[in-house]
Design an enzyme around this catalytic site. Structure first.
Site, PDB file in Angstrom:
ATOM      1  N   ASP A   1       0.803  -1.231   0.000  1.00 36.63           N
ATOM      2  CA  ASP A   1       0.000   0.000   0.000  1.00 36.63           C
ATOM      3  C   ASP A   1       0.829   1.270   0.000  1.00 36.63           C
ATOM      4  O   ASP A   1       2.016   1.231   0.327  1.00 36.63           O
ATOM      5  CB  ASP A   1      -0.839   0.047   1.288  1.00 36.63           C
ATOM      6  CG  ASP A   1      -2.175  -0.605   1.091  1.00 36.63           C
ATOM      7  OD1 ASP A   1      -2.510  -0.946  -0.054  1.00 36.63           O
ATOM      8  OD2 ASP A   1      -2.885  -0.780   2.103  1.00 36.63           O
TER       9      ASP A   1
ATOM     10  N   TYR B   1       6.464  -9.731   7.750  1.00 37.57           N
ATOM     11  CA  TYR B   1       6.209  -8.296   7.905  1.00 37.57           C
ATOM     12  C   TYR B   1       6.602  -7.863   9.304  1.00 37.57           C
ATOM     13  O   TYR B   1       6.500  -8.642  10.254  1.00 37.57           O
ATOM     14  CB  TYR B   1       4.714  -7.982   7.715  1.00 37.57           C
ATOM     15  CG  TYR B   1       4.265  -7.849   6.284  1.00 37.57           C
ATOM     16  CD1 TYR B   1       4.296  -6.627   5.630  1.00 37.57           C
ATOM     17  CD2 TYR B   1       3.781  -8.953   5.586  1.00 37.57           C
ATOM     18  CE1 TYR B   1       3.862  -6.500   4.317  1.00 37.57           C
ATOM     19  CE2 TYR B   1       3.354  -8.844   4.270  1.00 37.57           C
ATOM     20  CZ  TYR B   1       3.401  -7.605   3.640  1.00 37.57           C
ATOM     21  OH  TYR B   1       2.975  -7.479   2.344  1.00 37.57           O
TER      22      TYR B   1
END
Lengths: 242, 242
Positions: free
Chosen positions: A48, A106
């Protein structure tokens, strides 16, 4: 195959979009210039706007005979300083970075202090309310394994299968920062940021850790906590397992 | 007294200058707005363009009756996100942050990897040649104590006394970074950056560590190594000792 690192601050995300500059577009333009042919990359993770990466993966086809391991150095000469290739190699032409099985790691970084730190604010989410790491760890354990993660998926998505497998969630203090490190076989749209936002609500005592089980079972986005800001999130590594 | 943190990337340094925006100017403008009177800060360390701080110190006079500890919060509401006050308190009106005795701590961070890391490049100096930390430590020991540091002072200076006292130099690996942490009673213009540049030459084997003694005794800037880039340097702390 390129291993791509970037500071996401200035970009509208990985994917080419009409408004804003994307990582994908910068790579396409610079690879096309480098090879004198039209090059289009396929990325492993379409991060994103504002999200960072240390090891996103991209592949592309080329007629060029430049040795695979030399591409990183040649391309880095051209790229802006907030995108740096960390390595390159030739791979099988059939390899597709989104279809191959992988473990993705992540990290979500929270700066848990009284005052924000301008040397860390681009890569962390500043949160001044005191967070209890043990409560966060207790909440996180309910997410381990294979589940339907509909509660942790932003509504804007074309996905129909919401089942993912989370292999581990480690939550550690590193100085003034709390690092949430998640490994899984794949993540839904905004999934890591919604997990981080929910864990912060647990850490400050607003949601009891046991409620994570109910949130997961609700299969409803409104059951979970807020979506944590993009700037705290970094795609650290993608490891292909086949 | 304000404890001031900033990411120096966008600024021409601490001191007000005709070309470019300085930290001092931003503080003066925002304090003047906050108190509705003309406020001028005096800084402890006039850091260079591009140098960062976690704990620079500034003082100012005001007619305002705002409690000292509240100023940090009120001022942070107005400041850009790359300058954040880390605390504030009232001090004796005679206190001058450059005339009082202090211990200053600087950190110089080197990213010693094959490829630059875009998540760290604003706060580190990327150096791809392998550095031997033990050689750097051996070179650094000659600088400890009270010396004339003329060899480590940029020519553009109005200073006449080049004697300074270095209390400690610690050189550590932190993951992919090498951190040079220097404590002293004061530093000449560009002194930490010239020390860092010289230690990098020693670390890559170009200058033998024992030569640091000769460089110091030469009292000549041209004897030392290059000035390392500003972006790797952070003023970490100023501790007043009286």
């Amino acid at each position: 195959m390129l291993k791509v690192a970037y500071l996401g601050t200035a970009y509208c995300g990985w994917q080419v979009q009409p408004n804003g500059i994307s990582i994908e577009q910068i790579l396409n333009e610079n690879l096309s210039d480098l090879f004198g042919e039209d090059v289009k990359v396929i990325g492993a993770s379409r991060t994103d706007a504002g999200v960072h990466a240390l090891g996103n993966i991209a592949v592309f086809d080329t007629e060029s005979r430049m040795p695979g391991d030399k591409v990183s150095f040649a391309l880095n000469q051209r790229l802006p300083e907030d995108i740096v290739i960390q390595g390159s190699k030739e791979v099988d032409p059939d390899f597709h970075p989104r279809h191959a099985d992988s473990v993705k790691t992540y990290e979500y970084r929270i700066l848990n202090t009284t005052f924000d730190n301008p040397l860390r604010s681009a890569q962390t989410c500043f949160y001044y309310m005191k967070l209890d790491v043990n409560l966060m760890r207790r909440g996180a354990q309910y997410l381990l394994g294979e589940h339907d993660f509909s509660s942790f998926c932003a509504p804007r998505t074309q996905v129909t299968d919401f089942v993912r497998n989370i292999f581990s969630i480690d939550i550690e203090r590193e100085g003034e920062e709390i690092v949430i490190r998640i490994k899984g076989n794949g993540f839904l749209y905004n999934m890591v940021r919604i997990i981080a936002g929910t864990l912060m609500e647990i850490g400050r005592g607003k949601i009891p850790p046991e409620e994570m089980k109910d949130i997961l079972e609700a299969k409803d986005r409104t059951a979970a906590g807020p979506t944590a800001p993009a700037k705290g999130l970094t795609l650290v590594e993608i490891k292909y397992t086949e």
